[in-house]
Scaffold this motif. Structure first.
Motif, PDB file in Angstrom:
ATOM      1  N   LEU A   3       0.809  -1.213   0.000  1.00  0.00           N
ATOM      2  CA  LEU A   3       0.000   0.000   0.000  1.00  0.00           C
ATOM      3  C   LEU A   3       0.845   1.267   0.000  1.00  0.00           C
ATOM      4  O   LEU A   3       0.332   2.353  -0.309  1.00  0.00           O
ATOM      5  CB  LEU A   3      -0.950  -0.002   1.200  1.00  0.00           C
ATOM      6  N   TYR A   4       2.134   1.163   0.346  1.00  0.00           N
ATOM      7  CA  TYR A   4       2.993   2.351   0.266  1.00  0.00           C
ATOM      8  C   TYR A   4       3.183   2.825  -1.172  1.00  0.00           C
ATOM      9  O   TYR A   4       3.738   3.903  -1.407  1.00  0.00           O
ATOM     10  CB  TYR A   4       4.350   2.067   0.917  1.00  0.00           C
ATOM     11  N   ILE A   5       2.730   2.043  -2.131  1.00  0.00           N
ATOM     12  CA  ILE A   5       2.808   2.459  -3.533  1.00  0.00           C
ATOM     13  C   ILE A   5       1.922   3.680  -3.780  1.00  0.00           C
ATOM     14  O   ILE A   5       2.079   4.362  -4.811  1.00  0.00           O
ATOM     15  CB  ILE A   5       2.395   1.295  -4.463  1.00  0.00           C
ATOM     16  N   ARG A  32       6.018  -1.201   8.993  1.00  0.00           N
ATOM     17  CA  ARG A  32       6.630   0.050   8.566  1.00  0.00           C
ATOM     18  C   ARG A  32       7.255  -0.131   7.183  1.00  0.00           C
ATOM     19  O   ARG A  32       7.451  -1.264   6.738  1.00  0.00           O
ATOM     20  CB  ARG A  32       7.703   0.468   9.574  1.00  0.00           C
ATOM     21  N   PRO A  33       7.587   0.962   6.512  1.00  0.00           N
ATOM     22  CA  PRO A  33       8.243   0.831   5.204  1.00  0.00           C
ATOM     23  C   PRO A  33       9.524   0.007   5.304  1.00  0.00           C
ATOM     24  O   PRO A  33      10.308   0.142   6.256  1.00  0.00           O
ATOM     25  CB  PRO A  33       8.547   2.279   4.811  1.00  0.00           C
ATOM     26  N   ASN A  34       9.729  -0.838   4.337  1.00  0.00           N
ATOM     27  CA  ASN A  34      10.909  -1.699   4.281  1.00  0.00           C
ATOM     28  C   ASN A  34      11.989  -0.994   3.460  1.00  0.00           C
ATOM     29  O   ASN A  34      11.862  -0.860   2.244  1.00  0.00           O
ATOM     30  CB  ASN A  34      10.529  -3.041   3.639  1.00  0.00           C
ATOM     31  N   PHE A  35      13.052  -0.530   4.119  1.00  0.00           N
ATOM     32  CA  PHE A  35      14.104   0.228   3.440  1.00  0.00           C
ATOM     33  C   PHE A  35      15.263  -0.662   2.982  1.00  0.00           C
ATOM     34  O   PHE A  35      16.366  -0.176   2.751  1.00  0.00           O
ATOM     35  CB  PHE A  35      14.628   1.338   4.358  1.00  0.00           C
ATOM     36  N   SER A  36      15.008  -1.931   2.849  1.00  0.00           N
ATOM     37  CA  SER A  36      16.045  -2.841   2.351  1.00  0.00           C
ATOM     38  C   SER A  36      16.451  -2.441   0.937  1.00  0.00           C
ATOM     39  O   SER A  36      15.635  -2.007   0.124  1.00  0.00           O
ATOM     40  CB  SER A  36      15.513  -4.280   2.352  1.00  0.00           C
ATOM     41  N   THR A  37      17.745  -2.606   0.637  1.00  0.00           N
ATOM     42  CA  THR A  37      18.252  -2.308  -0.710  1.00  0.00           C
ATOM     43  C   THR A  37      18.350  -3.564  -1.576  1.00  0.00           C
ATOM     44  O   THR A  37      18.914  -3.507  -2.673  1.00  0.00           O
ATOM     45  CB  THR A  37      19.629  -1.638  -0.622  1.00  0.00           C
ATOM     46  N   THR A  57       9.842  -3.254  -1.388  1.00  0.00           N
ATOM     47  CA  THR A  57      10.624  -2.390  -0.512  1.00  0.00           C
ATOM     48  C   THR A  57      10.173  -0.957  -0.772  1.00  0.00           C
ATOM     49  O   THR A  57       9.461  -0.673  -1.749  1.00  0.00           O
ATOM     50  CB  THR A  57      12.133  -2.496  -0.785  1.00  0.00           C
ATOM     51  N   PHE A  58      10.602  -0.047   0.081  1.00  0.00           N
ATOM     52  CA  PHE A  58      10.260   1.361  -0.104  1.00  0.00           C
ATOM     53  C   PHE A  58      10.718   1.845  -1.481  1.00  0.00           C
ATOM     54  O   PHE A  58       9.998   2.590  -2.159  1.00  0.00           O
ATOM     55  CB  PHE A  58      10.911   2.199   0.994  1.00  0.00           C
ATOM     56  N   ILE A  67      14.735  -9.455 -10.063  1.00  0.00           N
ATOM     57  CA  ILE A  67      14.456  -8.242  -9.308  1.00  0.00           C
ATOM     58  C   ILE A  67      12.941  -8.102  -9.143  1.00  0.00           C
ATOM     59  O   ILE A  67      12.160  -8.728  -9.858  1.00  0.00           O
ATOM     60  CB  ILE A  67      15.037  -6.996 -10.010  1.00  0.00           C
ATOM     61  N   SER A  68      12.539  -7.288  -8.185  1.00  0.00           N
ATOM     62  CA  SER A  68      11.103  -7.081  -7.944  1.00  0.00           C
ATOM     63  C   SER A  68      10.399  -6.691  -9.236  1.00  0.00           C
ATOM     64  O   SER A  68      10.902  -5.879 -10.024  1.00  0.00           O
ATOM     65  CB  SER A  68      10.908  -5.988  -6.895  1.00  0.00           C
ATOM     66  N   TYR A  69       9.238  -7.270  -9.445  1.00  0.00           N
ATOM     67  CA  TYR A  69       8.503  -6.991 -10.685  1.00  0.00           C
ATOM     68  C   TYR A  69       8.148  -5.518 -10.831  1.00  0.00           C
ATOM     69  O   TYR A  69       7.911  -5.034 -11.940  1.00  0.00           O
ATOM     70  CB  TYR A  69       7.242  -7.855 -10.757  1.00  0.00           C
ATOM     71  N   LEU A  70       8.134  -4.764  -9.724  1.00  0.00           N
ATOM     72  CA  LEU A  70       7.832  -3.336  -9.805  1.00  0.00           C
ATOM     73  C   LEU A  70       8.950  -2.542 -10.467  1.00  0.00           C
ATOM     74  O   LEU A  70       8.734  -1.420 -10.930  1.00  0.00           O
ATOM     75  CB  LEU A  70       7.558  -2.776  -8.408  1.00  0.00           C
ATOM     76  N   TYR A  71      10.160  -3.104 -10.500  1.00  0.00           N
ATOM     77  CA  TYR A  71      11.282  -2.419 -11.154  1.00  0.00           C
ATOM     78  C   TYR A  71      11.282  -2.614 -12.671  1.00  0.00           C
ATOM     79  O   TYR A  71      12.026  -1.937 -13.380  1.00  0.00           O
ATOM     80  CB  TYR A  71      12.618  -2.943 -10.625  1.00  0.00           C
ATOM     81  N   PHE A  72      10.498  -3.540 -13.188  1.00  0.00           N
ATOM     82  CA  PHE A  72      10.623  -3.931 -14.593  1.00  0.00           C
ATOM     83  C   PHE A  72      10.395  -2.751 -15.545  1.00  0.00           C
ATOM     84  O   PHE A  72      11.185  -2.514 -16.455  1.00  0.00           O
ATOM     85  CB  PHE A  72       9.657  -5.076 -14.912  1.00  0.00           C
TER      86      PHE A  72
END
Length: 614
Positions: free
Chosen positions: A112-114, A255-260, A267-268, A544-549
């Motif tokens: 939902l942070y999107i 909380r937001p996940n700030f993992s890189t 992740t955030f 990589i996360s599908y949101l980065y595609f």
């Protein structure tokens, strides 16, 4: 006296008993379809009336242009309210309606942070893209590519849009069929053609005005259906407090996940950076959405529509997110995916509806009508946009003689029918693939990543030439096709696995295959933790996360296009039409030209330098 305990119902019997879709439900569902068809007929008669008036006035060529504009962009005189509702309805497809609650149920509320990236997209749209497109007064968004680059880029963009539609719209059609199957047991390949036939009918005959006003009706049905589910489901479970408590206990609120780590599902950074690219390709460069913004009379109206649209989408995402938490609270002790009460991930919400509303005649019909409304709005929008692209970018481009009004109408309506039938046929392929939300974003990035890169380079980077943009687009297309096919293959084969949030089957009141148990695949550390992880092994780019595609595809396009343009020395800022640049870049180029014009001999030096480079 011995009291006999009745045997527990088996999961198959329970599933069959929940499929209680009665005649009131069918009546509500058919009423929604009938309203859409009537709206199409009304605007069809209106279009014919306008055509007769124009013929009586003998407008000739103006008549044809006005007829096409009325069919495709509503004569550019649409009002903000119906356009906003149409934008929301087109954007919130059944994929969002069923996919978002499923994501929250399985992986927690991190997704939902999107919503933050949606607001950032609004600013990008407001300042960078919309002023350019609205000033050019386009019908096809891809005509911009011809004006900024050349005809080859326009055709490339149009083909990519058609490819993206072929990858996206069959999923849009398939999703409500899942809900209908869960509610009624009717095979998805029976209901899909029937419903799509109605959509093809009103889109074909009524044009944009019919699509927009059916979207208004469908948006209201969507909100009403979700409100019914939320209110009744929350009351049944004991109130919102129970929902929050059970979500906190299993780290679904975090909380937001700030993992890189690029391979984590959410992740955030993937939600904000990848989310902005995802929303931009869906809103800022999509023919489906731009066609609606350009149907408004002024840029001011279009900008108002942006923020009202964003407010509506944010509200709907919040509703869908809460619904995901409500589904978990309802099934916290008996996971329906493990027991196979829900046979697919995306049948979770329909299952909740049948359990909470099934005993109230007509209410399940309202929900199914809402899901189908979301799908029909997206499908009708896509079909109307495809007719605009085919007419403007292919037929008019390659045909030397101008089309008559009858030929224009035939082309536009034929495109709607042909693509509508094709999308229904492609539903058979979608049925074999994975969860709809990830599937949609992953597959659409094949075409939309390169497109976003080409458009962004066009409005932001005046140094990019047509040859550089074309090479960048093709390079990105090849890379994204490999990444998406590889990622989807690993998901289907089980080589790429995302770990879900804790779940249990200890409290089931029916029997199923397997033993009851508690499952907590993630360490609970006070509500925060890695929400997902992929299978072990060396780093693979396509994991990589599908949101980065989409973001990755756009960056590949921009980098390759800029490097090629600079290496080939084809950049000529003086030759770029500043109307094709975003306002702040336009001002910089104009100031640069003004300074050069004030410098004695600058024009001759520039000409000599170009001749030397040539």
């Amino acid at each position: 006296m011995v009291v006999e305990i009745p045997p527990k119902m088996h999961v198959e019997e329970l599933r069959a008993s929940l499929q209680s879709f009665g005649w009131p439900d069918y009546l509500v569902f058919c009423l929604m379809l009938a309203i859409c068809a009537v709206i199409g007929i009304y605007f069809c008669l209106q279009l014919r009336s306008e055509s007769r008036k124009q013929k009586a006035q003998g407008k000739g060529a103006e008549e044809l242009a006005s007829s096409a504009a009325s069919y495709l962009v509503g004569g550019r005189q649409m009002k903000v309210f119906p356009i906003t509702m149409s934008l929301i309805s087109s954007f919130i497809s059944g994929i969002t309606l069923l996919g978002t609650p499923t994501e929250v149920y399985l992986y927690g509320a991190q997704y939902l942070y999107i919503m933050g990236s949606l607001v950032l997209m609004g600013f990008c749209m407001y300042y960078f893209f919309l002023p350019v497109f609205h000033e050019l007064n386009l019908i096809s968004t891809y005509k911009y590519l011809e004006q900024r680059y050349n005809r080859s880029l326009r055709l490339f963009g149009s083909v990519m849009f058609i490819v993206a539609s072929l990858l996206w719209l069959p999923i849009v059609i398939y999703v409500p069929a899942i809900a209908f199957n869960q509610a009624t047991g009717v095979n998805i390949h029976v209901v899909t053609p029937i419903v799509c036939l109605v959509c093809i009918f009103y889109t074909c005959i009524g044009g944009l005005k019919a699509v927009v006003w059916t979207d208004v009706v469908q948006t209201l049905i969507m909100f009403g259906a979700m409100a019914l589910v939320l209110i009744k489901g929350t009351l049944d479970i004991g109130g919102p407090g129970v929902v929050w408590q059970r979500a906190r206990e299993t780290a679904r609120l975090e909380r937001p996940n700030f993992s890189t780590d690029l391979t984590e599902r959410y992740t955030f950074f993937s939600l904000v950076l990848g989310g902005v690219a995802h929303w931009l390709k869906s809103n800022a460069i999509s023919q489906n959405m731009i066609q609606r913004y350009l149907s408004l009379p002024t840029l001011r109206h279009a900008r108002i529509a942006i923020w009202t649209f964003i407010a509506g989408v944010l509200a709907f995402i919040l509703i869908c997110g809460y619904t995901g938490l409500l589904i978990y609270a309802t099934y916290a002790q008996c996971d329906p995916l493990v027991t196979k009460l829900a046979q697919r991930n995306d049948q979770l919400l329909p299952l909740l509806v049948m359990e909470t509303l099934g005993k109230y005649p007509g209410l399940p019909g309202v929900f199914v009508a809402g899901v189908f409304s979301a799908a029909l709005s997206s499908l009708s929008t896509g079909l109307n946009s495809l007719s605009a692209v085919v007419l403007e970018d292919f037929v008019k481009t390659f045909r030397k003689a101008p089309l008559t009004e009858r030929q224009t109408a035939f082309v536009m309506r034929s495109v709607v029918v042909v693509f509508g039938v094709l999308f229904v046929a492609l539903v058979f392929a979608v049925e074999k693939l994975g969860a709809v939300l990830q599937l949609t974003i992953t597959l659409s990035s094949v075409a939309n990543g390169p497109l976003l890169g080409i458009f962004t380079a066009g409005v932001m980077l005046p140094w990019v030439s047509s040859r550089g943009a074309l090479l960048g687009g093709f390079s990105s297309l090849l890379v994204m096709a490999w990444m998406c096919v590889s990622a989807q293959r690993d998901l289907v084969t089980g080589d790429l696995v995302y770990r879900r949030k804790p779940y249990s089957t200890m409290g089931c009141n029916y029997t199923f295959a397997g033993e009851p148990g508690d499952f907590a695949p993630l360490p609970l550390d006070g509500g925060f933790g890695s929400s997902t992880s992929s299978a072990g092994g060396p780093f693979q780019l396509y994991r990589i996360s599908y949101l980065y595609f989409t973001l990755f595809g756009a960056l590949v396009t921009i980098v390759v296009a800029l490097v090629v343009s600079l290496l080939l020395r084809e950049s000529d800022l003086d030759a770029v039409d500043t109307r094709l640049l975003t306002p702040f870049v336009r001002r910089w180029v104009e100031r640069r030209r003004h300074r050069r014009s004030q410098t004695p001999g600058s024009a001759h030096k520039s000409k000599d330098l170009k001749e030397t480079l040539t």
